[in-house]
Design an enzyme around this catalytic site. Structure first.
Site, PDB file in Angstrom:
ATOM      1  N   ASN A 177      28.342  46.053  40.500  1.00 25.39           N
ATOM      2  CA  ASN A 177      29.285  45.836  39.402  1.00 25.39           C
ATOM      3  C   ASN A 177      29.457  47.171  38.689  1.00 25.39           C
ATOM      4  O   ASN A 177      28.467  47.764  38.268  1.00 25.39           O
ATOM      5  CB  ASN A 177      28.749  44.777  38.433  1.00 25.39           C
ATOM      6  CG  ASN A 177      29.539  44.675  37.132  1.00 25.39           C
ATOM      7  OD1 ASN A 177      28.985  44.378  36.083  1.00 25.39           O
ATOM      8  ND2 ASN A 177      30.824  44.923  37.186  1.00 25.39           N
ATOM      9  N   GLY A 178      30.700  47.601  38.585  1.00 28.66           N
ATOM     10  CA  GLY A 178      30.975  48.880  37.936  1.00 28.66           C
ATOM     11  C   GLY A 178      31.913  49.688  38.797  1.00 28.66           C
ATOM     12  O   GLY A 178      32.561  49.147  39.700  1.00 28.66           O
TER      13      GLY A 178
ATOM     14  N   TYR B 204      35.973  41.130  25.365  1.00 25.15           N
ATOM     15  CA  TYR B 204      36.712  40.273  26.289  1.00 25.15           C
ATOM     16  C   TYR B 204      35.929  39.818  27.503  1.00 25.15           C
ATOM     17  O   TYR B 204      36.007  38.664  27.911  1.00 25.15           O
ATOM     18  CB  TYR B 204      37.960  41.020  26.789  1.00 25.15           C
ATOM     19  CG  TYR B 204      38.687  40.311  27.909  1.00 25.15           C
ATOM     20  CD1 TYR B 204      39.553  39.251  27.637  1.00 25.15           C
ATOM     21  CD2 TYR B 204      38.497  40.687  29.235  1.00 25.15           C
ATOM     22  CE1 TYR B 204      40.204  38.587  28.667  1.00 25.15           C
ATOM     23  CE2 TYR B 204      39.152  40.023  30.270  1.00 25.15           C
ATOM     24  CZ  TYR B 204      40.000  38.985  29.974  1.00 25.15           C
ATOM     25  OH  TYR B 204      40.635  38.332  30.989  1.00 25.15           O
TER      26      TYR B 204
ATOM     27  N   GLY C 103      34.829  37.751  38.379  1.00 27.13           N
ATOM     28  CA  GLY C 103      35.444  38.065  39.658  1.00 27.13           C
ATOM     29  C   GLY C 103      35.891  36.805  40.341  1.00 27.13           C
ATOM     30  O   GLY C 103      35.076  35.941  40.631  1.00 27.13           O
TER      31      GLY C 103
HETATM   32  P1  AMP Z   1      48.871  42.266  28.590  1.00 29.76           P
HETATM   33  O1  AMP Z   1      49.650  41.017  28.782  1.00 29.76           O
HETATM   34  O2  AMP Z   1      49.057  43.228  29.727  1.00 29.76           O
HETATM   35  O3  AMP Z   1      49.055  42.923  27.277  1.00 29.76           O
HETATM   36  O4  AMP Z   1      47.324  41.856  28.689  1.00 29.76           O
HETATM   37  C1  AMP Z   1      46.665  41.348  27.561  1.00 29.76           C
HETATM   38  C2  AMP Z   1      45.981  40.065  27.903  1.00 29.76           C
HETATM   39  O5  AMP Z   1      45.197  40.209  29.081  1.00 29.76           O
HETATM   40  C3  AMP Z   1      45.063  39.639  26.786  1.00 29.76           C
HETATM   41  O6  AMP Z   1      45.380  38.298  26.467  1.00 29.76           O
HETATM   42  C4  AMP Z   1      43.655  39.739  27.338  1.00 29.76           C
HETATM   43  O7  AMP Z   1      42.930  38.575  27.050  1.00 29.76           O
HETATM   44  C5  AMP Z   1      43.831  39.913  28.824  1.00 29.76           C
HETATM   45  N1  AMP Z   1      43.076  41.075  29.344  1.00 29.76           N
HETATM   46  C6  AMP Z   1      42.779  42.209  28.746  1.00 29.76           C
HETATM   47  N2  AMP Z   1      42.102  43.045  29.560  1.00 29.76           N
HETATM   48  C7  AMP Z   1      41.962  42.402  30.725  1.00 29.76           C
HETATM   49  C8  AMP Z   1      41.350  42.720  31.969  1.00 29.76           C
HETATM   50  N3  AMP Z   1      40.774  43.888  32.172  1.00 29.76           N
HETATM   51  N4  AMP Z   1      41.402  41.795  32.950  1.00 29.76           N
HETATM   52  C9  AMP Z   1      42.009  40.620  32.761  1.00 29.76           C
HETATM   53  N5  AMP Z   1      42.605  40.263  31.606  1.00 29.76           N
HETATM   54  C10 AMP Z   1      42.594  41.139  30.596  1.00 29.76           C
END
Ligand code: AMP
Length: 486
Positions: free
Chosen positions: A117-118, A257, A42
């Site tokens: 958190n959640g 992730y 966060g």
């Molecule tokens: P996008 O560009 O929308 O396809 O997002 C994919 C990228 O965002 C990947 O490189 C992930 O590492 C990152 N990612 C995936 N899920 C999240 C999330 N919930 N919050 C922040 N980053 C994210």
């Protein structure tokens, strides 16, 4: 009057981190350090509430932990042997100070601070009922519902009131709660979000992840169990289990992730799991290439596992500038595009003339992958093969990981070949769900009884997201609040 979705003028689906400590002379300073280690969970706001035996002290702000708490005068004010804290991440709209946690309220029995958190999936319905009964909401968070449920409970002890409230809420919650006598940790019955117990100099502490124990030199004792309430007080540690046991459904995306790679979650090293996912991916979707290149930072462990398994050299073909926030944080498509360019640069020396395997952890909207593939080609790569260390993200999360509405998820609209074309890669492959389960240590995935919450890949939600189902049809991410809100 309440509009349909009163929580969302800020953002409903926060990803957050919590920390709490009881019985230490430097309680607030340790919480600040713990929150600093949880900053990846966060980055938009943070808060700490301490109690000094007669008064609660509260400091909350927008921005990074260091900016909010790297101030001696602020830290001197946060007196006491017990404190709880929270870091918060929201991706759309403004982050209002009144939404920054821990939330605090004066109750019949004294003050109560709460960090969450959640994401609660029935908060909207509960909030409507509470407003009808005269509860005055101060924030637009789902978390505040818990505060009101505790306040109006007819039970007498704080613990009974808390249990009474928990029995009415649904969804994902790891909580730190503080009263004048105790710091209390709570994990929802499915154990969707992480929460761990630690020990430092005779004091007990609670944290979202073990990396927050490491930073203060605390010993990791154990995970808080799903459905468990842990009361840290003068009397020591007390565990209460008020729910009937259920099969656990820990969020598998924490492994992929969200958690920090140096954390141990649910008994497994996040780093080791990510490397194993990379190895599974290499076995499942082998391709001839000269280099394996991670999309930093989240793709690094999986790329290491991939490279080792495939016997292809690992190179840092993309360099990340660490002084910009996560791409995801950008609210519009235009700024998101600029964000990616600001964040990553191709390392031409490692890419020119090469057949490149790019490894990232997920494709959400596809923005990052498209930009990165283009960047790598412009740097002279001969072929670009994209490998993703999660299955296709086909469904939105309603349990605390921010994902956009389903229509915005690339994998909800296209098959793998279509996605490959859109991001401009010569080939694209995702790890299979079975491969992912093997990597997290489940040799036999039982599709009828999943051991994790994998709803973002399967649509199999561990509890029906009732707020989002309103109006029928598929669940929807709640939209931005218009006027007339609380
Ligand atoms: P996008 O560009 O929308 O396809 O997002 C994919 C990228 O965002 C990947 O490189 C992930 O590492 C990152 N990612 C995936 N899920 C999240 C999330 N919930 N919050 C922040 N980053 C994210």
């Amino acid at each position: 009057m309440l509009t349909t979705h009163p929580f969302d003028d800020d953002h409903l689906r926060e990803e957050c981190g919590v920390f709490g400590i009881f019985g230490h002379p430097e309680a607030a300073a340790l919480v600040a350090l713990g929150l600093h280690a949880l900053q990846h969970r966060g980055q938009e706001a943070a808060g700490i509430v301490s109690y000094d035996g007669s008064h609660f002290h509260n400091h909350r702000g927008l921005g990074h932990v260091e900016d909010i708490f790297g101030n001696e005068a602020v830290m001197r004010r946060l007196k006491g042997l017990q404190a709880v804290g929270h870091v918060r991440y929201s991706t759309t709209g403004e982050t209002l100070l009144r939404n920054v946690q821990p939330l605090f309220a004066e109750m019949e029995f004294g003050g109560l601070a709460l960090g969450h958190n959640g994401n609660l999936t029935n908060a909207l319905g509960l909030r409507r009922q509470l407003v009808r009964r005269g509860c005055l909401f101060q924030s637009t968070t789902d978390t505040e519902v818990i505060i009101h449920l505790i306040a109006i409970s007819l039970y007498s002890t704080v613990e009974d009131r808390l249990i009474d409230a928990l029995r009415q809420i649904e969804g994902a919650y790891s909580l730190v709660v503080q009263t004048k006598d105790a710091v209390i940790g709570v994990r929802d019955p499915l154990g969707i979000r992480p929460l761990v117990l630690g020990r430092l100099d005779g004091a007990w502490c609670l944290a979202s992840e073990t990396c927050a124990l490491d930073i203060i030199g605390a010993e990791f004792v154990r995970d808080v169990e799903p459905g468990e309430i842990l009361v840290l007080s003068e009397a020591g540690l007390r565990s209460i289990k008020p729910f009937a046991p259920q099969a656990r459904r820990f969020c598998i995306f924490e492994h992929i992730y969200f958690a920090r790679p140096d954390s141990i979650v649910e008994g497994a090293s996040v780093y080791a799991v990510r490397k194993r996912i990379g190895a599974e991916l290499a076995r499942e979707s082998r391709v001839e290439a000269d280099v394996v290149v991670p999309v930093p930072d989240s793709g690094v462990p999986a790329a290491l596992g991939f490279a080792a398994e495939a016997g292809i050299p690992f190179e840092l073909g993309i360099i990340r500038n660490h002084y910009v926030g996560r791409t995801f944080i950008q609210p519009t498509d235009h700024t998101r595009h600029t964000g990616v360019k600001m964040k990553h640069n191709a390392n031409r020396a490692m890419l020119e003339g090469k057949r490149v395997i790019l490894v990232d952890d997920s494709i959400v909207r596809g923005t990052t992958s498209r930009k990165i593939v283009e960047m790598v080609r412009q740097a002279g790569a001969r072929e670009v093969h994209m490998r993703i260390s999660s299955p296709p993200t086909t469904h939105s999360c309603y349990f605390g990981i921010d994902t956009p509405e389903r229509e915005k998820l690339l994998a909800a609209r296209y098959d793998v070949a279509g996605m490959a074309k859109l991001i401009g890669a010569d080939s694209l492959a995702f790890v299979s769900l079975d491969g992912l389960y093997r990597a997290v240590g489940e040799t036999n995935r039982d599709p009828h009884q999943p051991q994790f919450c994998d709803a973002c890949f399967t649509g199999d939600y561990p509890v029906l997201p009732s707020d989002q189902m309103e109006g029928g049809g598929d669940p929807k991410q709640l939209s931005l609040l218009t006027e007339g809100s609380v």
